[in-house]
Every structure is written in C-alpha cells, then in structure tokens.
Design a protein around this motif. Sequence first.
Motif, PDB file in Angstrom:
ATOM      1  N   THR A 164     -14.021  -6.208  11.717  1.00 46.29           N
ATOM      2  CA  THR A 164     -14.107  -5.424  10.356  1.00 46.29           C
ATOM      3  C   THR A 164     -12.649  -4.510  10.656  1.00 46.29           C
ATOM      4  O   THR A 164     -12.360  -4.042  11.863  1.00 46.29           O
ATOM      5  CB  THR A 164     -15.173  -4.292  10.207  1.00 46.29           C
ATOM      6  OG1 THR A 164     -16.281  -5.258  10.431  1.00 46.29           O
ATOM      7  CG2 THR A 164     -14.978  -3.515   9.104  1.00 46.29           C
ATOM      8  N   ALA A 165     -11.833  -4.228   9.635  1.00 44.77           N
ATOM      9  CA  ALA A 165     -11.006  -3.809   9.472  1.00 44.77           C
ATOM     10  C   ALA A 165     -10.888  -2.639   8.464  1.00 44.77           C
ATOM     11  O   ALA A 165     -11.243  -2.883   7.410  1.00 44.77           O
ATOM     12  CB  ALA A 165      -9.634  -4.649   9.148  1.00 44.77           C
ATOM     13  N   LEU A 166     -10.197  -1.462   8.964  1.00 43.74           N
ATOM     14  CA  LEU A 166     -10.132  -0.242   7.858  1.00 43.74           C
ATOM     15  C   LEU A 166      -8.680  -0.266   7.488  1.00 43.74           C
ATOM     16  O   LEU A 166      -7.659  -0.139   8.348  1.00 43.74           O
ATOM     17  CB  LEU A 166     -10.807   1.042   8.304  1.00 43.74           C
ATOM     18  CG  LEU A 166     -10.732   2.051   7.244  1.00 43.74           C
ATOM     19  CD1 LEU A 166     -11.731   3.166   7.685  1.00 43.74           C
ATOM     20  CD2 LEU A 166      -9.290   2.799   7.597  1.00 43.74           C
ATOM     21  N   LEU A 167      -8.278  -0.104   6.018  1.00 48.50           N
ATOM     22  CA  LEU A 167      -6.878  -0.299   5.584  1.00 48.50           C
ATOM     23  C   LEU A 167      -6.880   1.080   4.858  1.00 48.50           C
ATOM     24  O   LEU A 167      -7.581   1.347   4.175  1.00 48.50           O
ATOM     25  CB  LEU A 167      -6.746  -1.383   4.706  1.00 48.50           C
ATOM     26  CG  LEU A 167      -7.083  -2.641   5.224  1.00 48.50           C
ATOM     27  CD1 LEU A 167      -7.212  -3.599   4.191  1.00 48.50           C
ATOM     28  CD2 LEU A 167      -6.314  -3.042   6.248  1.00 48.50           C
ATOM     29  N   GLN A 168      -5.790   1.934   5.403  1.00 51.16           N
ATOM     30  CA  GLN A 168      -5.637   3.235   4.509  1.00 51.16           C
ATOM     31  C   GLN A 168      -4.606   2.875   3.476  1.00 51.16           C
ATOM     32  O   GLN A 168      -3.582   2.687   3.492  1.00 51.16           O
ATOM     33  CB  GLN A 168      -4.756   4.184   5.635  1.00 51.16           C
ATOM     34  CG  GLN A 168      -5.659   4.649   6.839  1.00 51.16           C
ATOM     35  CD  GLN A 168      -4.900   5.786   7.828  1.00 51.16           C
ATOM     36  OE1 GLN A 168      -3.879   5.722   7.645  1.00 51.16           O
ATOM     37  NE2 GLN A 168      -5.717   6.233   8.364  1.00 51.16           N
ATOM     38  N   GLY A 169      -5.287   3.363   2.275  1.00 49.61           N
ATOM     39  CA  GLY A 169      -4.519   3.315   0.879  1.00 49.61           C
ATOM     40  C   GLY A 169      -4.345   2.002   0.196  1.00 49.61           C
ATOM     41  O   GLY A 169      -4.962   1.165   0.937  1.00 49.61           O
ATOM     42  N   THR A 170      -3.518   2.078  -0.780  1.00 52.10           N
ATOM     43  CA  THR A 170      -3.557   0.759  -1.505  1.00 52.10           C
ATOM     44  C   THR A 170      -2.328   0.471  -1.807  1.00 52.10           C
ATOM     45  O   THR A 170      -1.800   0.012  -2.614  1.00 52.10           O
ATOM     46  CB  THR A 170      -4.270   1.083  -2.830  1.00 52.10           C
ATOM     47  OG1 THR A 170      -3.709   2.011  -3.487  1.00 52.10           O
ATOM     48  CG2 THR A 170      -5.620   1.061  -2.617  1.00 52.10           C
ATOM     49  N   GLY A 171      -1.369   1.001  -0.489  1.00 55.48           N
ATOM     50  CA  GLY A 171       0.184   0.508  -0.856  1.00 55.48           C
ATOM     51  C   GLY A 171       0.495  -0.666  -0.394  1.00 55.48           C
ATOM     52  O   GLY A 171      -0.602  -1.770  -0.241  1.00 55.48           O
ATOM     53  N   GLY A 172       1.741  -1.407  -0.117  1.00 61.41           N
ATOM     54  CA  GLY A 172       1.854  -2.661   0.136  1.00 61.41           C
ATOM     55  C   GLY A 172       1.386  -3.193   1.391  1.00 61.41           C
ATOM     56  O   GLY A 172       0.911  -4.338   1.272  1.00 61.41           O
TER      57      GLY A 172
END
Length: 346
Positions: A164-172
Amino acid sequence: MSLPRTYKAFRHSVGNTPKTLDAVTEELPSSLKPSEVLIRVHAVSLNYRDVAMMHGTYPVQVIERCIPASDCAAEVVGIGSEVHDFQIGDRVAPIFDLNNIDGTEEETSVLGGDVNGVLREYAVFDRNVLFHLPKHLFWEEAACITCAGVTAWNALEMPRSKGTALLQGTGGVSMFGLLICLAAGIRPIITSSSDQKLELAKAAGDPGAVDTINYRDQPKWEEEARRLTNGRGVDVVVDNVGPSTISQSLSSLARRGTVSLVGFLGGFDVDHFPDTVLPTLIKSATIRGISVGSKADHQALCDLLADKQVGLKPVLDNVTFSFEDSQAAFDHLWNAKHMGKVVIKL
C-alpha cells in the motif's frame, strides 16, 4: 524533412523580473557530431521545480538565462553517423539528469537548471541520454514521464507488485504515482484538501480501487491511513511536503516501511526532523531522498506503460497551453490552479 536554421525558445529573464520568460531565437548547429541526435519538441510538461526556480524558491543554483523545463516528448529529425539505436521519426525524450545513466553519477547535469532545458522547438542531445517513449501515448501525455513519472517510479521503490502506498496531494508526481500503483497492483491512498480532486483521483481506477483522505477534514491523516490499512500502516509514503509532514508520514508507515521525500511544498523547517529519529528506529523505517532516477528507471517506466496501455495514461490538467502562452502556463502552475500535469503544446 527540411530543417530551419533557427528555432524559437524561452529563457529566464534577468534583472528584477525573475518570474518572467523571454522569447528568443536560437541557431541550430550546421552539423551533428557522430553520436548526436536532433529532436523536434512536440510537447513540454511543467513541474513545480520549474516555477520555483523562476521565483527564487528552489534550493539550487540555476545557470543564467537558462532555457527552463526538463520534461518533453519529441521526434527524432536528425541523427549522427554513429547513431544506430534511434531512427528518424522515433518518439523520444532526454533523461532528467544527463549524467545519470546508471545511477552512479557524482555530479549532476540537470535539464532546466545545470544545463539548458527543453522549452524550445528543437534540441540536440547525445544518443546516450535519450530514451524511447511509449507509442500509445499522445505527445502531451508522453511529455509527463521524465521528472514526475520517474520520480514517482523511484519513490514507490519500483519494480514492486504489492503493498500500500500513500500519495500526498494530487500534483504531477502523486497522480503519476497513482497511475503506477494501479498498474502494478499497489493499493493507493491519496490525499487532498479538495473533495472534487479526490473524486477525480478515484475515477482513475476501478470502483473501490483508490482510497482517499481529505486532510483538511482529517488533519490527523496518518490515523486515517492506518485505519484504511486495518491498523497495519502503509508500505511507502510519497512525501511531497517535506519536513513539516515527516512525522505524520512516519506515523502512517507499516513496520519496515519507507518515506520517500520528493518535494518541499511545506518549506524547509528542519526543526521537525528530530521528531523522526525515534519513530524511524522503532519501525525499522527508511527515509529516502528521491532525485528522479537513472536512464534505466526512465525506460523501465516506459516499458510498464507500454505493456499495460489500456487506460494507463498520465492525468493532464484540463487546460493545455500553446508554446506562445508558456508564461501563462508557468503562472497557472505557480497559482496552484491545476490538477495533474500542466502541458505546453508546440
């Protein structure tokens, strides 16, 4: 095809106007060295570093009057006498750091910073720094791979096929990371302060495939990340914010997890770092600094995209800019009016 003697480009302004681009005319070389390739640029995508450099908030020196931008999609229009791995008409791009062929470089030669970048109609590169782009992507989509795509690839510790990965924000970087997660079987959790952006992120995958957290509604987002993973925590955090979120990123981790530091949107307040020592020890965690990747990383990501193809495309902002409107594209990104990649079409 008949090639012009000159081409158009943009360079950083000098003096008291650091956020301004100047349109300039450059000369093409009269001939190519044996290992050189002449490319015609069809699209350029922007990264936060590009606008941060212009506003003086990027923590590295930039050459004076630099041609900005590192990410493009281009067509081969000329080859030197010793070039055999590229042909006229091939779809290519240069790697982010021209010295990082195999990951053993000692000094950088980064496009749009150490050396001139790709916000221009034509460019000449040595064959060793070019890689083949996936054929199924439009020019605008293929232009998003070099920095954001490869950074996400490296930050997610690819190749990997579980976790599982956590991705911060919705940028590029985060949106490209979402794409990689969905392709590689990694469960993604993505954060944003906008429910609208989170809904768009969920739409990138099958129903239920993407978990989301609105960090404005849930400021203790690390607790929600642990809840979404049944208390285990995530295997990797792609941290775009930097020191101000590092403690929360570590708290959201599973044991032996990794925090990949890829950005500094929250500034450089290093006072937060002492709080990371004990959690890092307790969880046997790893904190990695990510600086894009090697040529092998670039090609490996392209191979994954080409293999999956259907539905596996970078998320573009809903506004595409013309080459003449490059300044407006930079302003659009700086003002955070985008979601996904901001692209300039030549």
